[in-house]
Design a protein around this motif. Sequence first.
Motif, PDB file in Angstrom:
ATOM      1  N   VAL A   1       0.853  -1.202   0.000  1.00  0.00           N
ATOM      2  CA  VAL A   1       0.000   0.000   0.000  1.00  0.00           C
ATOM      3  C   VAL A   1       0.885   1.248   0.000  1.00  0.00           C
ATOM      4  CG1 VAL A   1      -1.760   1.284   1.262  1.00  0.00           C
ATOM      5  CG2 VAL A   1      -1.888  -1.213   1.131  1.00  0.00           C
TER       6      VAL A   1
ATOM      7  N   LYS B   1      -0.023   4.570  -0.650  1.00  0.00           N
ATOM      8  CA  LYS B   1      -0.647   5.895  -0.480  1.00  0.00           C
ATOM      9  C   LYS B   1       0.233   6.808   0.372  1.00  0.00           C
ATOM     10  CE  LYS B   1      -3.336   4.797   3.647  1.00  0.00           C
ATOM     11  NZ  LYS B   1      -4.134   3.585   3.893  1.00  0.00           N
TER      12      LYS B   1
ATOM     13  N   ASN C   1      -5.145   4.628  -2.459  1.00  0.00           N
ATOM     14  CA  ASN C   1      -6.446   5.005  -1.912  1.00  0.00           C
ATOM     15  C   ASN C   1      -7.115   6.169  -2.624  1.00  0.00           C
ATOM     16  OD1 ASN C   1      -5.154   3.589   0.337  1.00  0.00           O
ATOM     17  ND2 ASN C   1      -7.108   4.099   1.338  1.00  0.00           N
TER      18      ASN C   1
ATOM     19  N   ILE D   1      -7.888   0.790  -3.575  1.00  0.00           N
ATOM     20  CA  ILE D   1      -8.415   0.237  -2.320  1.00  0.00           C
ATOM     21  C   ILE D   1      -9.166   1.287  -1.507  1.00  0.00           C
ATOM     22  CG2 ILE D   1      -6.635  -1.566  -2.204  1.00  0.00           C
ATOM     23  CD1 ILE D   1      -5.175   0.123  -0.108  1.00  0.00           C
TER      24      ILE D   1
ATOM     25  N   ILE E   1     -11.933  -3.779   6.266  1.00  0.00           N
ATOM     26  CA  ILE E   1     -11.002  -3.023   7.120  1.00  0.00           C
ATOM     27  C   ILE E   1     -11.577  -3.079   8.539  1.00  0.00           C
ATOM     28  CG2 ILE E   1      -9.814  -0.818   7.479  1.00  0.00           C
ATOM     29  CD1 ILE E   1     -10.775   0.002   4.634  1.00  0.00           C
TER      30      ILE E   1
ATOM     31  N   MET F   1      -3.734  -5.932   7.600  1.00  0.00           N
ATOM     32  CA  MET F   1      -2.888  -4.765   7.352  1.00  0.00           C
ATOM     33  C   MET F   1      -1.676  -4.882   8.288  1.00  0.00           C
ATOM     34  SD  MET F   1      -5.931  -1.990   6.734  1.00  0.00           S
ATOM     35  CE  MET F   1      -5.748  -1.154   8.265  1.00  0.00           C
ATOM     36  N   SER F   2      -0.876  -3.807   8.390  1.00  0.00           N
ATOM     37  CA  SER F   2       0.344  -3.900   9.205  1.00  0.00           C
ATOM     38  C   SER F   2       0.059  -4.423  10.609  1.00  0.00           C
ATOM     39  CB  SER F   2       1.015  -2.528   9.302  1.00  0.00           C
ATOM     40  OG  SER F   2       1.462  -2.107   8.033  1.00  0.00           O
TER      41      SER F   2
ATOM     42  N   ARG G   1      -2.824  -6.278   2.823  1.00  0.00           N
ATOM     43  CA  ARG G   1      -2.555  -4.944   2.282  1.00  0.00           C
ATOM     44  C   ARG G   1      -1.707  -4.185   3.298  1.00  0.00           C
ATOM     45  NH1 ARG G   1      -8.126  -5.419   2.785  1.00  0.00           N
ATOM     46  NH2 ARG G   1      -7.938  -3.759   4.318  1.00  0.00           N
ATOM     47  N   VAL G   2      -0.441  -3.982   2.980  1.00  0.00           N
ATOM     48  CA  VAL G   2       0.483  -3.483   3.993  1.00  0.00           C
ATOM     49  C   VAL G   2       1.201  -2.217   3.519  1.00  0.00           C
ATOM     50  CG1 VAL G   2       2.491  -4.035   5.401  1.00  0.00           C
ATOM     51  CG2 VAL G   2       0.814  -5.820   4.874  1.00  0.00           C
ATOM     52  N   GLY G   3       1.102  -1.159   4.328  1.00  0.00           N
ATOM     53  CA  GLY G   3       1.782   0.096   4.023  1.00  0.00           C
ATOM     54  C   GLY G   3       2.847   0.445   5.037  1.00  0.00           C
ATOM     55  N   SER G   4       2.420   0.821   6.242  1.00  0.00           N
ATOM     56  CA  SER G   4       3.362   1.415   7.205  1.00  0.00           C
ATOM     57  C   SER G   4       4.471   0.456   7.638  1.00  0.00           C
ATOM     58  CB  SER G   4       2.611   1.983   8.409  1.00  0.00           C
ATOM     59  OG  SER G   4       1.723   1.039   8.939  1.00  0.00           O
TER      60      SER G   4
ATOM     61  N   ARG H   1       2.815   7.175   7.994  1.00  0.00           N
ATOM     62  CA  ARG H   1       2.443   8.188   7.000  1.00  0.00           C
ATOM     63  C   ARG H   1       2.441   9.573   7.635  1.00  0.00           C
ATOM     64  NH1 ARG H   1      -0.322   3.578   5.472  1.00  0.00           N
ATOM     65  NH2 ARG H   1      -1.825   3.869   7.124  1.00  0.00           N
TER      66      ARG H   1
ATOM     67  N   VAL I   1      -9.665   4.717   8.155  1.00  0.00           N
ATOM     68  CA  VAL I   1      -9.109   3.363   8.315  1.00  0.00           C
ATOM     69  C   VAL I   1      -9.213   2.968   9.778  1.00  0.00           C
ATOM     70  CG1 VAL I   1      -7.092   1.902   8.078  1.00  0.00           C
ATOM     71  CG2 VAL I   1      -7.541   3.648   6.393  1.00  0.00           C
TER      72      VAL I   1
END
Length: 238
Positions: free
Chosen positions: A34, A36, A57, A81, A165, A203-204, A219-222, A228, A238
């Motif tokens: 992810v 974003k 996003n 997403i 989510i 997620m994370s 779905r992994v971002g941080s 962020r 979220v």
Amino acid sequence: MATISENIQQLRARMALACEQASRPVHSVTLLVVTKTFPAEDVRAAFEAGETRFGENYVQEGVDKIAALADLRSQVQWHMIGPLQSNKTRVVAEQFDWVHSVDRLKIAQRLSDQRPEHLPPLQICLQVNISGEASKSGLTPAEVPDVARAVVALPRLHLRGLMAIPEPAQTLEERRQPHRALAGLMQQLQAEGLALDTLSMGMSADLEAAIQEGSTMVRVGSAIFGQRQRPAAALPQV
Ligand SMILES: *Cc1c(COP(=O)(O)O)cnc(C)c1O
């Protein structure tokens, strides 16, 4: 500070351990990175570390990054997403490969109508408000079967599964409960004959719970890019 590549290595190890603990094959869970709020150079670093699926996003931010990384376009997938309004469906139908956040039949119909003929069908997950939060987008579980059957009939879409989510929770057991509910809903649809293969959940903070309950795409971002920086007001719910 760890590099993006190091974070990805660590995350893969974390996913592999979660699969092992769930007695599932490592390759049964794919990683959606992810991106974003993070710049195109960070996405490129993730690509160079071997990742090929990216999630955005915000439509405009995603389109800008797809353009900035046009040289990678044939080697990567772009997944929308985030919340999707009807006036933004055309550009998503034209530019993305997947949409995880379909929460109304009207959005699905527009995406199907607007998907260009020269592209493969758009891959779709229905977003489900599995924790029943009043503020969250997503179909209620009760609405899902009818919408799923209607989406399967749309010519330019391919319904792949469900996305959620869940609310953040303290204990592993509390984190597992909504993921279990989403998995149960998907089994119900499969029992009705729908050929679905994707549970987009985890997620994370909760990917172990999601993998325990059958997630096929986290779905992994941080955990990859760090926290962020964008002000809270600009963040999605979220
Ligand atoms: C931001 C976001 C993620 C990633 O969350 P992290 O906690 O950064 O891993 C996953 N799914 C959706 C829908 C998001 O908006």
